[in-house]
Design a protein around this motif. Sequence first.
Motif, PDB file in Angstrom:
ATOM      1  N   SER A  25     -12.636   0.846   6.712  1.00 17.69           N
ATOM      2  CA  SER A  25     -14.184   0.388   6.299  1.00 17.69           C
ATOM      3  C   SER A  25     -14.324   1.376   5.019  1.00 17.69           C
ATOM      4  O   SER A  25     -13.772   2.486   4.953  1.00 17.69           O
ATOM      5  N   GLY A  26     -15.640   1.007   4.490  1.00 13.59           N
ATOM      6  CA  GLY A  26     -15.959   1.700   2.962  1.00 13.59           C
ATOM      7  C   GLY A  26     -15.620   1.129   1.842  1.00 13.59           C
ATOM      8  O   GLY A  26     -15.935  -0.385   1.912  1.00 13.59           O
ATOM      9  N   SER A  27     -15.030   1.816   1.021  1.00 10.48           N
ATOM     10  CA  SER A  27     -14.378   1.262  -0.261  1.00 10.48           C
ATOM     11  C   SER A  27     -13.356   0.562  -0.143  1.00 10.48           C
ATOM     12  O   SER A  27     -12.241   0.744  -0.758  1.00 10.48           O
ATOM     13  N   ILE A  28     -13.283  -0.680   0.717  1.00  6.57           N
ATOM     14  CA  ILE A  28     -12.218  -1.561   0.750  1.00  6.57           C
ATOM     15  C   ILE A  28     -11.728  -2.125  -0.501  1.00  6.57           C
ATOM     16  O   ILE A  28     -10.459  -2.176  -0.605  1.00  6.57           O
ATOM     17  N   ALA A  29     -12.376  -2.440  -1.518  1.00 10.45           N
ATOM     18  CA  ALA A  29     -12.095  -2.995  -2.507  1.00 10.45           C
ATOM     19  C   ALA A  29     -10.963  -2.028  -3.455  1.00 10.45           C
ATOM     20  O   ALA A  29     -10.029  -2.830  -4.273  1.00 10.45           O
ATOM     21  N   SER A  30     -11.275  -0.808  -3.187  1.00  6.83           N
ATOM     22  CA  SER A  30     -10.102  -0.061  -4.126  1.00  6.83           C
ATOM     23  C   SER A  30      -8.881   0.232  -3.569  1.00  6.83           C
ATOM     24  O   SER A  30      -8.044   0.842  -4.040  1.00  6.83           O
ATOM     25  N   ILE A  31      -8.453  -0.364  -2.315  1.00  5.21           N
ATOM     26  CA  ILE A  31      -7.257   0.141  -1.748  1.00  5.21           C
ATOM     27  C   ILE A  31      -5.977  -0.665  -2.436  1.00  5.21           C
ATOM     28  O   ILE A  31      -6.042  -1.929  -2.823  1.00  5.21           O
ATOM     29  N   ASN A  32      -5.108   0.099  -2.696  1.00 13.71           N
ATOM     30  CA  ASN A  32      -4.191  -0.292  -3.294  1.00 13.71           C
ATOM     31  C   ASN A  32      -2.909  -0.600  -2.336  1.00 13.71           C
ATOM     32  O   ASN A  32      -2.129  -1.542  -2.474  1.00 13.71           O
ATOM     33  N   ALA A  33      -2.884   0.080  -1.297  1.00 17.06           N
ATOM     34  CA  ALA A  33      -1.606   0.074  -0.479  1.00 17.06           C
ATOM     35  C   ALA A  33      -1.915   0.517   0.868  1.00 17.06           C
ATOM     36  O   ALA A  33      -2.719   1.528   0.890  1.00 17.06           O
ATOM     37  N   MET A  34      -1.419   0.306   1.988  1.00 19.46           N
ATOM     38  CA  MET A  34      -1.569   0.792   3.258  1.00 19.46           C
ATOM     39  C   MET A  34      -0.204   1.053   3.908  1.00 19.46           C
ATOM     40  O   MET A  34       0.674   0.351   3.577  1.00 19.46           O
ATOM     41  N   GLY A  35      -0.157   1.960   4.610  1.00 23.31           N
ATOM     42  CA  GLY A  35       1.104   2.244   5.463  1.00 23.31           C
ATOM     43  C   GLY A  35       0.874   2.905   6.762  1.00 23.31           C
ATOM     44  O   GLY A  35      -0.252   3.533   7.146  1.00 23.31           O
ATOM     45  N   VAL A  48       6.978   5.581   7.596  1.00 22.87           N
ATOM     46  CA  VAL A  48       7.528   4.573   8.509  1.00 22.87           C
ATOM     47  C   VAL A  48       7.648   3.006   7.596  1.00 22.87           C
ATOM     48  O   VAL A  48       8.632   2.448   7.569  1.00 22.87           O
ATOM     49  N   ALA A  49       6.277   2.509   7.211  1.00 16.29           N
ATOM     50  CA  ALA A  49       6.158   1.295   6.611  1.00 16.29           C
ATOM     51  C   ALA A  49       5.210   1.423   5.829  1.00 16.29           C
ATOM     52  O   ALA A  49       4.145   2.130   5.968  1.00 16.29           O
ATOM     53  N   ARG A  50       5.089   0.580   4.782  1.00 17.60           N
ATOM     54  CA  ARG A  50       4.069   0.377   3.735  1.00 17.60           C
ATOM     55  C   ARG A  50       3.938  -0.998   3.404  1.00 17.60           C
ATOM     56  O   ARG A  50       4.785  -1.896   3.406  1.00 17.60           O
ATOM     57  N   ILE A  51       2.793  -1.525   2.961  1.00 13.62           N
ATOM     58  CA  ILE A  51       2.467  -2.933   2.588  1.00 13.62           C
ATOM     59  C   ILE A  51       1.308  -2.668   1.546  1.00 13.62           C
ATOM     60  O   ILE A  51       0.508  -2.032   1.397  1.00 13.62           O
ATOM     61  N   THR A  52       1.887  -3.308   0.352  1.00 19.63           N
ATOM     62  CA  THR A  52       1.151  -3.343  -0.899  1.00 19.63           C
ATOM     63  C   THR A  52      -0.187  -4.170  -0.762  1.00 19.63           C
ATOM     64  O   THR A  52      -0.113  -5.372  -0.313  1.00 19.63           O
ATOM     65  N   SER A  53      -0.902  -4.170  -2.036  1.00 18.01           N
ATOM     66  CA  SER A  53      -2.112  -5.304  -2.124  1.00 18.01           C
ATOM     67  C   SER A  53      -1.590  -6.572  -2.333  1.00 18.01           C
ATOM     68  O   SER A  53      -2.340  -7.519  -1.961  1.00 18.01           O
ATOM     69  N   ASP A  54      -0.211  -6.742  -3.019  1.00 20.19           N
ATOM     70  CA  ASP A  54       0.207  -8.100  -3.014  1.00 20.19           C
ATOM     71  C   ASP A  54       1.105  -8.613  -1.972  1.00 20.19           C
ATOM     72  O   ASP A  54       1.807  -9.596  -1.802  1.00 20.19           O
ATOM     73  N   THR A  57       6.243  -5.619   1.577  1.00 22.76           N
ATOM     74  CA  THR A  57       6.373  -4.664   2.673  1.00 22.76           C
ATOM     75  C   THR A  57       7.921  -3.572   2.326  1.00 22.76           C
ATOM     76  O   THR A  57       8.753  -4.271   1.786  1.00 22.76           O
ATOM     77  N   TYR A  58       7.785  -2.492   2.572  1.00 23.86           N
ATOM     78  CA  TYR A  58       8.806  -1.717   2.808  1.00 23.86           C
ATOM     79  C   TYR A  58       8.861  -1.023   4.198  1.00 23.86           C
ATOM     80  O   TYR A  58       7.980  -0.704   4.808  1.00 23.86           O
ATOM     81  N   TYR A  59      10.341  -0.601   4.556  1.00 22.87           N
ATOM     82  CA  TYR A  59      10.321   0.047   5.824  1.00 22.87           C
ATOM     83  C   TYR A  59      11.281   1.182   5.447  1.00 22.87           C
ATOM     84  O   TYR A  59      12.353   1.229   4.687  1.00 22.87           O
ATOM     85  N   VAL A  60      11.207   2.336   6.279  1.00 20.18           N
ATOM     86  CA  VAL A  60      12.344   3.289   6.250  1.00 20.18           C
ATOM     87  C   VAL A  60      13.550   2.819   6.940  1.00 20.18           C
ATOM     88  O   VAL A  60      13.396   1.912   7.891  1.00 20.18           O
ATOM     89  N   ARG A  71      -1.053  -7.070   7.984  1.00 18.65           N
ATOM     90  CA  ARG A  71      -2.649  -6.793   7.686  1.00 18.65           C
ATOM     91  C   ARG A  71      -3.287  -8.156   7.981  1.00 18.65           C
ATOM     92  O   ARG A  71      -2.845  -8.969   7.603  1.00 18.65           O
ATOM     93  N   ASP A  72      -4.519  -7.642   8.237  1.00 19.39           N
ATOM     94  CA  ASP A  72      -5.779  -8.810   8.362  1.00 19.39           C
ATOM     95  C   ASP A  72      -6.586  -8.757   7.270  1.00 19.39           C
ATOM     96  O   ASP A  72      -7.397  -7.716   7.610  1.00 19.39           O
TER      97      ASP A  72
END
Length: 115
Positions: A25-35, A48-54, A57-60, A71-72
């Motif tokens: 929550s909060g400044s969601i629009a500024s998120i580049n990547a989550m992991g 462990v894992a990462r997903i970009t804004s587009d 996905t990346y995994y160790v 992501r939803d």
Amino acid sequence: QVQLVESGGGLVQPGGSLGLSCAASGSIASINAMGWYRQAPGKQRERVARITSDGRTYYVDSVRGRFTISRDIAKNTLYLQMNSLKPEDTAVYYCHVLAGIHDYWGQGTQVTVSS
């Protein structure tokens, strides 16, 4: 500012499955990547894992083929589905967001894989 609230985790037997969620929550629009990161006792925190804004996905290597990050966007929620869990997956798992040049972390949730 981005706020992250994790849920899930717990105790599971080897070979079992577990799912983690992270609501942002909060400044969601500024998120580049989550992991997802994890830190086992006496060890450094590792990604462990990462997903970009587009959606890339990346995994160790140690979790590739067993873990799935997703992501939803409508719910602003990040997920980590963990299958075929091993004792070495035991750690505190943290949700992470990169928003602009800022890093934000969840509170952490314990995952224990043990018989």
